[in-house]
Design a protein around this motif. Structure first.
Motif, PDB file in Angstrom:
ATOM      1  N   UNK A 110       0.866  -1.175   0.000  1.00  0.00           N
ATOM      2  CA  UNK A 110       0.000   0.000   0.000  1.00  0.00           C
ATOM      3  C   UNK A 110       0.897   1.218   0.000  1.00  0.00           C
ATOM      4  N   UNK A 111       0.613   2.162  -0.877  1.00  0.00           N
ATOM      5  CA  UNK A 111       1.389   3.394  -0.863  1.00  0.00           C
ATOM      6  C   UNK A 111       0.880   4.274   0.262  1.00  0.00           C
ATOM      7  N   UNK A 112       1.793   4.863   0.986  1.00  0.00           N
ATOM      8  CA  UNK A 112       1.435   5.723   2.112  1.00  0.00           C
ATOM      9  C   UNK A 112       1.683   7.184   1.782  1.00  0.00           C
ATOM     10  N   UNK A 113       1.730   7.472   0.505  1.00  0.00           N
ATOM     11  CA  UNK A 113       1.790   8.853   0.021  1.00  0.00           C
ATOM     12  C   UNK A 113       0.569   9.080  -0.859  1.00  0.00           C
ATOM     13  N   UNK A 114       0.182  10.336  -0.985  1.00  0.00           N
ATOM     14  CA  UNK A 114      -1.055  10.675  -1.669  1.00  0.00           C
ATOM     15  C   UNK A 114      -0.984  10.424  -3.169  1.00  0.00           C
ATOM     16  N   UNK A 115      -2.136  10.083  -3.736  1.00  0.00           N
ATOM     17  CA  UNK A 115      -2.247   9.992  -5.188  1.00  0.00           C
ATOM     18  C   UNK A 115      -2.041  11.348  -5.855  1.00  0.00           C
ATOM     19  N   UNK A 116      -2.125  12.432  -5.090  1.00  0.00           N
ATOM     20  CA  UNK A 116      -1.929  13.759  -5.667  1.00  0.00           C
ATOM     21  C   UNK A 116      -0.492  14.008  -6.091  1.00  0.00           C
ATOM     22  N   UNK A 117       0.426  13.155  -5.662  1.00  0.00           N
ATOM     23  CA  UNK A 117       1.820  13.327  -6.066  1.00  0.00           C
ATOM     24  C   UNK A 117       2.403  12.057  -6.672  1.00  0.00           C
ATOM     25  N   UNK A 154       0.034  -6.820   5.210  1.00  0.00           N
ATOM     26  CA  UNK A 154       0.154  -7.960   6.118  1.00  0.00           C
ATOM     27  C   UNK A 154      -0.608  -9.166   5.596  1.00  0.00           C
ATOM     28  N   UNK A 155      -0.117 -10.333   5.895  1.00  0.00           N
ATOM     29  CA  UNK A 155      -0.748 -11.564   5.397  1.00  0.00           C
ATOM     30  C   UNK A 155      -2.020 -11.920   6.154  1.00  0.00           C
ATOM     31  N   UNK A 156      -2.187 -11.397   7.376  1.00  0.00           N
ATOM     32  CA  UNK A 156      -3.316 -11.812   8.205  1.00  0.00           C
ATOM     33  C   UNK A 156      -4.561 -10.955   8.021  1.00  0.00           C
ATOM     34  N   UNK A 157      -4.512  -9.925   7.191  1.00  0.00           N
ATOM     35  CA  UNK A 157      -5.662  -9.064   6.968  1.00  0.00           C
ATOM     36  C   UNK A 157      -6.001  -9.025   5.482  1.00  0.00           C
ATOM     37  N   UNK A 158      -7.290  -8.961   5.181  1.00  0.00           N
ATOM     38  CA  UNK A 158      -7.708  -8.862   3.783  1.00  0.00           C
ATOM     39  C   UNK A 158      -7.158  -7.558   3.200  1.00  0.00           C
ATOM     40  N   UNK A 159      -6.669  -7.587   1.960  1.00  0.00           N
ATOM     41  CA  UNK A 159      -6.082  -6.371   1.380  1.00  0.00           C
ATOM     42  C   UNK A 159      -7.011  -5.161   1.413  1.00  0.00           C
ATOM     43  N   UNK A 160      -8.311  -5.357   1.168  1.00  0.00           N
ATOM     44  CA  UNK A 160      -9.231  -4.226   1.190  1.00  0.00           C
ATOM     45  C   UNK A 160      -9.350  -3.639   2.595  1.00  0.00           C
ATOM     46  N   UNK A 161      -9.289  -4.490   3.601  1.00  0.00           N
ATOM     47  CA  UNK A 161      -9.347  -4.024   4.982  1.00  0.00           C
ATOM     48  C   UNK A 161      -8.077  -3.266   5.335  1.00  0.00           C
ATOM     49  N   UNK A 164      -8.153   0.169   3.686  1.00  0.00           N
ATOM     50  CA  UNK A 164      -9.041   1.107   4.375  1.00  0.00           C
ATOM     51  C   UNK A 164      -8.373   1.704   5.601  1.00  0.00           C
ATOM     52  N   UNK A 165      -7.639   0.884   6.349  1.00  0.00           N
ATOM     53  CA  UNK A 165      -6.971   1.387   7.555  1.00  0.00           C
ATOM     54  C   UNK A 165      -5.747   2.226   7.212  1.00  0.00           C
ATOM     55  N   UNK A 166      -4.966   1.777   6.259  1.00  0.00           N
ATOM     56  CA  UNK A 166      -3.744   2.497   5.909  1.00  0.00           C
ATOM     57  C   UNK A 166      -4.049   3.830   5.241  1.00  0.00           C
ATOM     58  N   UNK A 167      -5.211   3.942   4.629  1.00  0.00           N
ATOM     59  CA  UNK A 167      -5.615   5.197   4.006  1.00  0.00           C
ATOM     60  C   UNK A 167      -5.680   6.336   5.015  1.00  0.00           C
ATOM     61  N   UNK A 168      -5.947   6.015   6.279  1.00  0.00           N
ATOM     62  CA  UNK A 168      -6.147   7.061   7.301  1.00  0.00           C
ATOM     63  C   UNK A 168      -5.188   6.890   8.466  1.00  0.00           C
ATOM     64  N   UNK A 331       0.969   1.172  13.577  1.00  0.00           N
ATOM     65  CA  UNK A 331       0.087   1.534  14.681  1.00  0.00           C
ATOM     66  C   UNK A 331      -1.380   1.346  14.299  1.00  0.00           C
ATOM     67  N   UNK A 332      -1.762   1.799  13.117  1.00  0.00           N
ATOM     68  CA  UNK A 332      -3.158   1.659  12.684  1.00  0.00           C
ATOM     69  C   UNK A 332      -3.551   0.196  12.540  1.00  0.00           C
ATOM     70  N   UNK A 333      -2.673  -0.613  11.957  1.00  0.00           N
ATOM     71  CA  UNK A 333      -2.989  -2.024  11.792  1.00  0.00           C
ATOM     72  C   UNK A 333      -3.053  -2.735  13.146  1.00  0.00           C
ATOM     73  N   UNK A 334      -2.220  -2.318  14.086  1.00  0.00           N
ATOM     74  CA  UNK A 334      -2.273  -2.879  15.439  1.00  0.00           C
ATOM     75  C   UNK A 334      -3.616  -2.587  16.089  1.00  0.00           C
ATOM     76  N   UNK A 335      -4.106  -1.348  15.951  1.00  0.00           N
ATOM     77  CA  UNK A 335      -5.411  -0.999  16.507  1.00  0.00           C
ATOM     78  C   UNK A 335      -6.522  -1.810  15.839  1.00  0.00           C
ATOM     79  N   UNK A 336      -6.422  -1.968  14.530  1.00  0.00           N
ATOM     80  CA  UNK A 336      -7.442  -2.722  13.801  1.00  0.00           C
ATOM     81  C   UNK A 336      -7.505  -4.164  14.303  1.00  0.00           C
ATOM     82  N   UNK A 337      -6.351  -4.761  14.571  1.00  0.00           N
ATOM     83  CA  UNK A 337      -6.325  -6.133  15.066  1.00  0.00           C
ATOM     84  C   UNK A 337      -6.823  -6.228  16.511  1.00  0.00           C
ATOM     85  N   UNK A 338      -6.471  -5.230  17.321  1.00  0.00           N
ATOM     86  CA  UNK A 338      -6.709  -5.317  18.767  1.00  0.00           C
ATOM     87  C   UNK A 338      -8.087  -4.843  19.197  1.00  0.00           C
ATOM     88  N   UNK A 339      -8.774  -4.073  18.342  1.00  0.00           N
ATOM     89  CA  UNK A 339     -10.050  -3.465  18.723  1.00  0.00           C
ATOM     90  C   UNK A 339     -11.177  -4.058  17.873  1.00  0.00           C
TER      91      UNK A 339
END
Length: 353
Positions: A110-117, A154-161, A164-168, A331-339
């Motif tokens: 997943x790219x963690x930079x904006x599509x604007x650049x 990560x291998x343990x999460x669906x790519x779409x999921x 969604x988390x990495x986007x924010x 950090x975001x993926x950790x929260x997604x797994x833990x919450x």
């Protein structure tokens, strides 16, 4: 000259960074410090998706045509109205011998930079996108620079999921940092007052992650603000906020009243995670003197925020969430797994789309 920040990809106007450029060179041949990604899915940011949907009345064909027109004309996805873009997932197709990103051919990222650049070209006409979701199935390619950021999925999460988390992922990371500082400062000063946090747009992706990040960082009381009863019910069921209120964030008095009633005091930290304009004054009014407002919405008018705070004689610090903080993806993926509550909100959103 090959630039680590992509200046060599700027076609017009000359001399600006890729994000500020009107048009980029999205040709597939890579420089020695670049990486080419075979794109699988785009994720439009919420403000851009809302603007396109409202402009075209939800007509998927017209939305698709405009997104294709933007990408074709600009060599990147940057909504000319909101100025925002989104991010993408895909597979590393080729890496330059001097790329410092540490990616290997075959990595799903997943790219963690904006599509604007991000130089981007589409090969399939976005034929599989019906316009009903922020996530767009796509075949094409994108280019990462030496100063770009990407995370291996990560291998343990669906790519779409994961997408969604990495986007924010910048939102919960910065929220946690701000709350931790408040907790530490009050402890150092012997101030026993608890930290209160309001998240406007609390049922959304960035909002729900910010709520749990605030709680884990030491906030004693949190309130999620949502616009409709359905989102209130979903957020209450998720159990990620101490209180949930329904209020129109564009109504400053109603928003401030709802927050202060729920928290019993104005918020020490207010996090704005909405995708509509006009929420700046309410966020300022809902925040205590000496407090902090964090704007994560690309619909924010920063002139309105600054001038509104001045007009209200509000002694608040205002931060622009820039989408990056060290360790933000993990950090975001950790929260997604833990919450489970947050994960349920994300999964329900994806299912509805």
């Amino acid at each position: 000259m090959i630039s680590p920040v992509g200046l060599h990809r700027v076609l017009e106007p000359a001399g600006v960074l890729p994000q500020a450029a009107w048009r980029l060179d999205a040709s597939p041949a890579i420089a020695p410090n670049e990486v080419r990604i075979r794109v699988e899915r785009l994720n439009l940011d919420a403000a851009s998706f809302r603007q396109l949907r409202e402009k075209h009345g939800g007509d998927g064909a017209r939305m698709r045509a405009e997104v294709l027109e933007i990408i074709g004309a600009r060599g990147k996805m940057q909504n000319p109205v909101t100025g925002s873009g989104g991010m993408l997932i895909g597979t590393v197709e080729e890496t330059g011998r001097r790329s410092p990103l540490g990616l290997r051919v075959g990595d799903r990222v997943a790219t963690l930079v904006s599509l604007t650049l991000t130089p981007l070209a589409v090969a399939d006409g976005l034929a599989r996108w019906d316009g009903h979701s922020e996530q767009i199935p796509c075949d094409g390619h994108a280019i990462l620079f030496a100063r770009s950021i990407a995370a291996v999925l990560p291998a343990d999460l669906h790519p779409e999921l994961s997408l969604a988390a990495l986007d924010v992922c910048g939102a919960p990371a910065l929220t946690a940092r701000v709350v931790e500082r408040y907790v530490a400062d009050r402890a150092r000063e012997g101030d026993a007052r608890p930290i209160s946090v309001a998240v406007i747009g609390g049922a959304g992706k960035s909002g729900s992650l910010s709520l749990v990040a605030a709680r884990r960082a030491g906030a004693a009381r949190t309130v999620g603000v949502v616009p409709v009863a359905g989102e209130r019910d979903a957020l209450e069921a998720a159990g990620v906020a101490d209180a949930v209120v329904v209020a129109d964030a564009r109504d400053p008095v109603a928003l401030s009243t709802a927050v202060t009633t729920a928290l019993r005091v104005p918020a020490d930290v207010t996090v704005v995670c909405v995708d509509v304009p006009g929420c700046e004054h309410g966020a300022v009014l809902a925040t205590a003197d000496g407090g902090t407002v964090v704007f994560f919405s690309m619909a924010t008018s920063f002139a309105a925020a600054a001038l509104g705070a001045e007009g209200l004689a509000a002694d608040v610090t205002m931060l622009v969430g820039n989408g990056y903080a060290p360790g933000h993806a993990e950090f975001a993926l950790k929260l997604l797994r833990a919450e489970p509550g947050v994960r349920g909100l994300f999964e329900a959103r994806l299912a509805a789309d």
